[in-house]
Design an enzyme around this catalytic site. Sequence first.
Site, PDB file in Angstrom:
ATOM      1  N   ASP B 129       0.258   9.646  -1.226  1.00 52.93           N
ATOM      2  CA  ASP B 129       0.246   8.816  -2.197  1.00 52.93           C
ATOM      3  C   ASP B 129      -1.328   8.086  -2.552  1.00 52.93           C
ATOM      4  OD1 ASP B 129       2.789   9.228  -3.046  1.00 52.93           O
ATOM      5  OD2 ASP B 129       3.647   7.343  -2.226  1.00 52.93           O
ATOM      6  N   CYS B 130      -1.749   7.957  -1.194  1.00 54.67           N
ATOM      7  CA  CYS B 130      -3.162   7.392  -1.278  1.00 54.67           C
ATOM      8  C   CYS B 130      -4.259   8.532  -1.179  1.00 54.67           C
ATOM      9  CB  CYS B 130      -3.139   6.253  -0.398  1.00 54.67           C
ATOM     10  SG  CYS B 130      -2.653   6.617   1.282  1.00 54.67           S
ATOM     11  N   TYR B 131      -3.979   9.663  -0.814  1.00 53.03           N
ATOM     12  CA  TYR B 131      -4.914  10.908  -0.796  1.00 53.03           C
ATOM     13  C   TYR B 131      -4.206  11.881  -1.576  1.00 53.03           C
ATOM     14  CZ  TYR B 131      -7.336   8.284   2.907  1.00 53.03           C
ATOM     15  OH  TYR B 131      -8.347   7.244   3.470  1.00 53.03           O
TER      16      TYR B 131
END
Lengths: 135, 388
Positions: B129-131
């Site tokens: 989700d963050c990368y």
Amino acid sequence: MAKKRLVLTFPPEVVERPVVSLMVKEYDVITNILRAEIHEGEIGRMLVELEGEGKKIKAGVEHLKVMGVQVEEAITDIELDEELCISCGACTAVCLPRALKVQAPDWELGLDKDRCILCGFCVDACPLQLIKVKF
Amino acid sequence: MAKTYQEINQRISRGEAVVLTAEEMTELVKSDGAKKAAARVDVVTTGTFGPMCSSGAFVNFGHSEPPIKMSKVWLNDVPVCADLAAVDVYIGATAMSDTEGMAYGGAHVIQDLIEGKRVKLRSTAYGTDCYPLREIETWVDKDTINQAYLFNPRNSYQNYACATNSSDRTIYTYMGVLLPNFGNATYCSAGQLSPLLNDPLYRTIGLGTRIFLGGAAGYVAWEGTQHKPTVERSPGGTPVGPAASLALIGDLKQMDSRFIRGARFHRYGVSLYVGVGIPIPILDEEMAAYTGVADADIVTSIFDYSQQSRSRDPLGRIDYERLRSGSIKIGEKKVPTAPLSSYKVARRIAQTLKAWITESKFALTEPLQPLPSEGTVLPLDVRTEEGI
Ligand code: SF4
Ligand code: SF4
């Protein structure tokens, strides 16, 4: 008449001289030893030029192989990139005729082409892959 | 009279320090004795330039847009270790190219980066989700890379074996090509110029020692892997085979490929020639005596590399003066010798470091902690969980 330049490697147990004179006598091949580096009880190497009929040279070479001699096509020259050479000396380890040397006082690699028997063994031995053969 | 690090550094900053290379010191101690040499000399510089497989570089590439958590990474087709945070990798010197095999490897990537060449970066990821990014292909060089520093777990070995081959076939090793029937013998140490042979009991070289590494300033970060101080020693204190080693760290971006070079040993693999120079403060007469060591005093052991075992029995012992003469005797046989580590470049490193110190560009550091002076190396045995 054909001419062929070969590098012959003799294991210590193969006596080199009779092998070569045999080529002349039995196969009618003129054998010129251009350079040789041979000492008793050690592996020896020589650069030879064979002159004779193509068929006879082929038969003679077959015979040498049967006798335990390693036969390789001679290269015509080696090329060394001196600019990038670090003078480590790794190539000198395989140069039996001592054409390649690093020594006092400057410990810089020197190549004496007059001593080189064109065996090409230094090519693989250089960790920087700076020596190339020319066929 | 004894000197302190502070006094020596004051002399360096005033441009008054007397600095000799280890070779020059050996001459001086021979002619004038250790006592006079200690009074005259402040620092002795050492050098070595040999293949050191246990080397590599940490790189942080900086973040892409959108960001990626790299899980597999290749630089010029050489796989590098990406099992760290998102864009951190470790280039292991001995990693081999997927396309060129051992002709090109991690060590060559490191050399290319140092030389400012463009290097192709390829990476895949599983996406989070963050990368979110799952794939990237781009080009980098040392100026676009966020950070790059060498961290070599084992360098600058204190002495090394002399290798030969008793078998009837040529063998290809990290000690070079070894010809059959004792056809040659190779050795790999700068001998009297080598850092740890000039401070054999680690009085001045320790954690935090500032050094010359690959053409730039670096540091001793830790003891090296397989650091083995508890060994048999010659009367002068130098070990009779491989002993201490150092873990080194330094900024890749400052380095110079004259002093660091990718290498491949035929049918063995990739390695990195690393240039290391360590300054040794001449605190007292004892340090002058240590740095006065000559090749003739330094002995190593000869091993038969055709024995495929972790513990080979030494065939004999030999000093570096004989090894450097071009041939040695093993039993009754005269065996030609060849070095693998460059004495020419080792000398240039010692001279470069001498110039830096003389010109007040490089000050000495007192170690924060000495290297372990006791201990040995544990082997790896195959055992069961209960058998431990
Ligand atoms: S080819 Fe290389 S190893 Fe062979 S003799 Fe010439 S320099 Fe020496
Ligand atoms: S092995 Fe290669 S780099 Fe080393 S001295 Fe020979 S030619 Fe130079």
